[in-house]
Design a protein around this motif. Structure first.
Motif, PDB file in Angstrom:
ATOM      1  N   MET B 352       0.643  -1.004   0.376  1.00  0.00           N
ATOM      2  CA  MET B 352       0.087  -0.313  -0.227  1.00  0.00           C
ATOM      3  C   MET B 352       0.464   1.044  -0.094  1.00  0.00           C
ATOM      4  O   MET B 352       0.617   2.342   0.311  1.00  0.00           O
ATOM      5  N   PHE B 353       2.063   0.798   0.448  1.00  0.00           N
ATOM      6  CA  PHE B 353       3.459   2.364   0.363  1.00  0.00           C
ATOM      7  C   PHE B 353       4.605   2.197  -0.779  1.00  0.00           C
ATOM      8  O   PHE B 353       5.078   2.823  -0.812  1.00  0.00           O
ATOM      9  N   GLY B 355       4.645   1.493  -5.465  1.00  0.00           N
ATOM     10  CA  GLY B 355       3.930   2.421  -6.439  1.00  0.00           C
ATOM     11  C   GLY B 355       2.662   2.018  -7.262  1.00  0.00           C
ATOM     12  O   GLY B 355       2.677   0.714  -6.910  1.00  0.00           O
ATOM     13  N   SER B 356       2.275   2.360  -7.778  1.00  0.00           N
ATOM     14  CA  SER B 356       0.523   1.932  -8.165  1.00  0.00           C
ATOM     15  C   SER B 356       0.898   1.129  -8.532  1.00  0.00           C
ATOM     16  O   SER B 356      -0.406  -0.044  -8.069  1.00  0.00           O
ATOM     17  N   ASP B 357       1.637   0.250  -9.326  1.00  0.00           N
ATOM     18  CA  ASP B 357       1.328  -0.994 -10.097  1.00  0.00           C
ATOM     19  C   ASP B 357       2.214  -2.319  -9.146  1.00  0.00           C
ATOM     20  O   ASP B 357       1.768  -3.776  -9.938  1.00  0.00           O
ATOM     21  N   HIS B 359       0.861  -3.085  -5.561  1.00  0.00           N
ATOM     22  CA  HIS B 359      -0.687  -3.058  -5.152  1.00  0.00           C
ATOM     23  C   HIS B 359      -0.812  -4.622  -5.276  1.00  0.00           C
ATOM     24  O   HIS B 359      -1.232  -5.092  -6.246  1.00  0.00           O
ATOM     25  N   LYS B 361      -4.092  -6.871  -3.895  1.00  0.00           N
ATOM     26  CA  LYS B 361      -5.770  -7.220  -3.555  1.00  0.00           C
ATOM     27  C   LYS B 361      -5.763  -6.452  -1.711  1.00  0.00           C
ATOM     28  O   LYS B 361      -4.724  -6.937  -1.215  1.00  0.00           O
ATOM     29  N   GLU B 434     -10.054  -2.328  -6.605  1.00  0.00           N
ATOM     30  CA  GLU B 434      -9.479  -2.097  -6.763  1.00  0.00           C
ATOM     31  C   GLU B 434      -8.581  -3.359  -8.245  1.00  0.00           C
ATOM     32  O   GLU B 434      -7.685  -3.612  -7.861  1.00  0.00           O
TER      33      GLU B 434
END
Lengths: 468, 466
Positions: B352-353, B355-357, B359, B361, B434
């Motif tokens: 969760m901390f 980079g966006s790729d 992440h 679940k 997400e």
């Protein structure tokens, strides 16, 4: 005999800090609105990337002030200048105590020459009601308190519904719901638009530079308005997300408003003593809670002044208002400043990991909203020296970071590393806290608003101005 | 053209799996009850250490069955024996499809002669209602649906309130309310007690060996009864349990609330699919997890697999009997608890901390399910699928992520398996999902119920670092 006002409650408990730190009221709830409509991660992403619908119908008090003295009355109660407060404008209304401490804040709408609507947390509404009760102003008030925190299946009624449509693609929806171009309204100005068959008032708002609207009207129209907005978004192909109560309150971490200062009303004689006698034993001020590592006997250590929150430039020095003398003195002192704190990932993960180990864990950090009281006050240290108070927490999936809003000493610089003490030194009576240890979390001092988008695109406003 | 029933909906969809895995209905909500009364950690601790009040008034369907054939109807649908089911008795009622797969389960109460009520998830209630309406039974049905997932500030009404008083201190609370001793009955026997001057019906229940009661009555009395319980419970540390903690209770006790109803295939079920509305649980519910098969039947379970083997009684005719008789003596998958490896769980939080790729679940605590039914694949060392995880969450009492599920017969207690967390290809279109990557989480195959096993057998496992 049961205490009937705040004064009696305070007397019974001996100390305001003790009272509030051991409050049994539970979490500060954002009521009625569903916790999640899709999921809180995607709901957060939507306000940055597409569009969101905030349902603000339930969590705020609403106070209508009407009568020939309305403007003069409110100008006396709040610090704001009303000099350019034309019809159909809104302001961020901030009252302080005679000692200059913030009571709270509300958004104030001028609907008519002699009619204002105030929307926000209870402390400001209560203070305005008190001033009306003890003063000789020709004003009439109508108070609609926030919805029940735990309706538990009972019907909820409000005077008004209140929605915000925000996000970079929000503007694509406006023309559709209006059935034609919406009037070009300036920030914090109000105009009438159409939503389907209804004519509604709309406040030009905005997040991160993108235009947004706040709309309100009779509560009975809520369902119609909501479905019309959602349909309009579908029609124009905007991925509009309803935001649930879990994500809602974390929005401010990215935009930089501190929603929960402790009203500075627990000390002081004269008007403040009278106010404590007037406030009910069931008022927000008497039943609300303080959570966090700051545990001192002196309630005044939890107070803030308007300069610290970045509201200094609101002050209308030309007129007389409650607290003016005190603020004149504070104006040139070294005031603390509002900042955003970026929490250290490793320290935070250590806290999370403790919930998977034997023994007493660190205070649970709930995602995305870790607050566990109506007012939060966590100690900030610079080395071993107190450096300020962290006041509102939240995780941002947009920033992939835990953030908090804080007031820090004037000498603290952007980029400095401080230590946030997370968790309470001893178990309090609060129902929202499980037994826990304290943790030290390194935090990096960052600007407010934190998010690069908001910082670079926000209208030049209180959010970006420093306290000095 | 508007789709009228499940059969229409399935025809319009590519595949039932695809339909359910991409449902837009959202999380399976435990409605109306506040999310937390105090905080979910202390609420969980209270059912182990003192006492709790569960408010079960809202999340289940109550279906009332009245008439001379009420018992016969239920008996014709249930794997359970009705040989010994007098008035004032309850049972865990389990209907199966013709193919011997579970439709659902819940509690069936014998309220009075020719008067029963079933309480549980929609699939079983729907199945009962279908047979009551289309079969030749002299019964009248009243289906009192669960409360809306999002009441939107509107008043909610049910026929009955329903509470449970549970935990090691439950009995002292009960006796204090009653004003005198309450004779202890056998499990699932019914009686009455006094609360606030009223005679209240009770079902003997219990948790982790400690006796407790389920009580119910007219919904309008709910607040009065609750207030009395809270007051009596004060000195015994009774806590009200909110909707966040509530559903996680089963992780410690071992009941799987959410098998996928086996209604999507089989010609013999077609009439039912045409009867089930397009807005039914079966047509709109969500299916989540890493296990993906084109064949919806791969998600069905038999009663033997989820621990209901002992309930299967061939002393009566019932739907599914023939199929169950054939499988009775074969090896079955069986129900277990998976204790998740905390270091691997920590990886999900760490992401969760990142980079966006990067992440994984999101694991929501304390309840981590993100659909009406969950199916995460369990694989062995060689990458072979050897089971499924079906209900997941965190226990503050055990300081561990736990999930309930099923494993192949050859998987042993204590084996380390891998639970694949998250959905392939970035995730489905469910609103609860997400974009994310999948994460392999090591898990120890453990007994059901979990807690006793941990205390007696598993003191020296990876959880204690040895």
């Amino acid at each position: 005999m049961a205490a009937h006002n705040l004064s009696a409650v305070l007397k019974e408990h001996g100390n305001a800090v003790k009272l509030l730190r051991n409050s049994k009221i539970g979490m500060y709830v954002y009521p009625v609105v569903a916790p999640e409509f899709s999921n809180w991660r995607n709901e957060q992403v939507a306000w940055r990337k597409s569009a969101v619908l905030f349902d603000q119908t339930h969590h705020m008090d609403e106070l209508i002030v009407e009568g020939p003295d309305s403007a003069a009355f409110l100008e006396y109660v709040g610090i704001n200048s009303f000099a350019n407060f034309d019809l159909n404008r809104a302001k961020h209304f901030v009252p302080v105590t005679p000692a200059g401490h913030v009571i709270g804040d509300m958004i104030i709408f001028r609907e008519r020459e002699d009619k204002f609507v105030l929307v926000g947390r209870a402390p400001t509404a209560n203070w305005v009601r008190f001033q009306q009760a003890v003063g000789k102003w020709k004003v009439r008030l109508t108070h609609d308190p926030r919805s029940d925190s735990r309706p538990d299946g009972k019907a909820i009624y409000r005077t008004h519904y209140r929605f915000q449509i925000q996000g970079p693609e929000a503007n694509k929806i406006f023309d559709k719901i209006n059935g034609g171009p919406v009037p070009d309204v300036k920030f914090f100005h109000v105009d009438w638009i159409k939503i389907g068959s209804r004519r509604v008032q709309a406040l030009r708002h905005g997040m991160a530079g993108a235009p947004g609207l706040e709309v309100w009207g009779p509560y009975a129209d809520k369902h119609y308005i909501q479905t019309t907005i959602l349909q309009a978004a579908r029609d124009v192909g905007v991925d509009l997300h309803l935001v649930g109560s879990r994500a809602y309150s974390t929005n401010t971490l990215e935009s930089g408003w501190i929603p929960s200062p402790l009203p500075g009303i627990y000390t002081g004689g004269g008007m403040l003593q009278e106010y404590r006698d007037w406030l009910g034993a069931d008022s927000y001020e008497a039943v609300g809670s303080i959570g966090g590592s700051l545990a001192t006997d002196n309630i005044e250590e939890y107070y803030v002044n308007p300069f610290e929150l970045g509201y200094g430039f609101y002050i209308g020095w030309k007129t007389d208002f409650i607290g003016k003398d005190a603020l004149l003195k504070m104006k040139d002192q070294k005031n603390r400043q509002k900042v955003t704190l970026e929490w250290n990932r490793d320290d935070l993960l250590k806290v999370v990991a403790s919930s998977f180990e034997e023994g007493v864990p660190y205070k649970w950090i709930d995602f995305p909203q870790p607050n566990y009281a109506s007012t939060n006050a966590d100690v900030l240290l610079n080395g071993k020296t107190p450096a300020g108070i962290s006041m509102f927490n939240g995780y941002s999936f947009n920033e992939r970071c835990m953030l908090s809003l804080a007031v820090v000493n004037a000498d603290v610089k952007i980029g400095d590393q401080l230590t946030l003490i997370w968790g309470e030194p001893q178990q309090t009576g609060k129902t929202s806290t499980e037994p826990h240890r304290q943790a030290e979390i390194r935090v990096r001092v960052s600007p407010t608003p934190y998010s690069r988008d908001a910082r670079e695109n926000y209208a030049d406003s209180w959010r970006t101005k420093s306290g000095k | 053209m508007a789709l009228k029933n499940l059969e229409d909906v399935l025809k319009a969809a590519k595949n039932p799996v695809d339909l359910l895995r991409n449902s837009r209905i959202g999380a399976y909500v435990y409605p109306v009850v506040p999310s937390e009364f105090s905080n979910w950690r202390d609420e969980q601790a209270a059912w182990r250490k003192s006492a709790v009040l569960f408010d079960q008034s809202h999340h289940m369907v109550d279906i009332y069955i009245k008439g001379p054939d009420a018992v016969k109807l239920c008996s014709d649908l249930a794997i359970n024996s009705f040989a010994n089911f007098p008035v004032d008795r309850a049972k865990q009622f389990i209907p199966c499809s013709y193919s011997g797969h579970v439709i659902g389960d819940g509690i069936l109460f014998h309220l009075e002669k020719n008067n029963l009520v079933f309480v549980g998830r929609a699939p079983t209630a729907n199945w009962i209602q279908f047979h009551a309406e289309t079969g030749k039974y002299r019964v009248k049905i009243k289906n009192d649906d669960r409360s809306p997932g999002n009441p939107k500030g509107k008043a909610v009404n049910r026929i009955s309130y329903r509470f449970q008083i549970q935990g090691p201190n439950a009995w002292p609370v009960i006796e204090k309310l009653n004003g005198k001793k309450v004779p202890d009955l056998k499990f699932f026997h019914m009686s009455t007690m006094k609360i606030a001057g009223q005679k209240i019906r009770t079902l003997r229940h219990g948790m982790a060996g400690a006796p407790g009661l389920e009580i119910w009555g007219p919904y309008k009395d709910r607040e009065k009864i609750r207030e009395a319980i809270i007051k009596a419970g004060e000195q015994f540390g009774l806590r009200q349990v909110g909707s966040r903690a509530y559903a996680t209770n089963t992780l410690e006790s071992g009941w799987i609330p959410s098998p996928l109803p086996a209604v999507y295939t089989d010609e013999r079920m077609k009439k039912y699919r045409k009867w089930l509305p397009a807005n039914s649980y079966e047509a709109t519910g969500g299916l989540a997890g890493s296990f993906v098969s084109d064949n919806i039947e791969d998600y069905y379970v038999t009663p033997y697999e989820i621990g209901y083997g002992p309930f299967v009684k061939f002393d009566h005719e019932f739907i599914g009997r023939e199929a169950l008789e054939k499988m009775a003596n074969k090896p079955h998958r069986r129900k277990v608890t998976f204790a998740w490896n905390s270091d691997d769980v920590a990886k999900a939080f760490a992401s969760m901390f990142a980079g966006s790729d990067e992440h994984y679940k999101y694991i929501d605590l304390p309840l981590s399910n993100y659909a009406s039914a969950s199916f995460d694949k369990i694989v062995d060392k060689n990458g072979k699928v050897v089971g499924a995880s079906m209900f997941a969450g965190y226990s503050y009492n055990e300081k561990s992520m736990l999930s309930l599920g099923i494993v192949d017969p050859n998987v042993q207690l204590g084996d380390e398996v891998t639970l694949v967390w998250g959905e392939p290809n970035g995730g489905t279109n469910k609103t609860t999902v997400e974009r994310h990557k999948q994460l392999n989480i090591r898990a120890t195959v453990s007994a059901v119920p979990y807690s006793k096993f941990v205390r007696e057998t598993y003191a020296a496992g990876w959880r204690t670092g040895t």
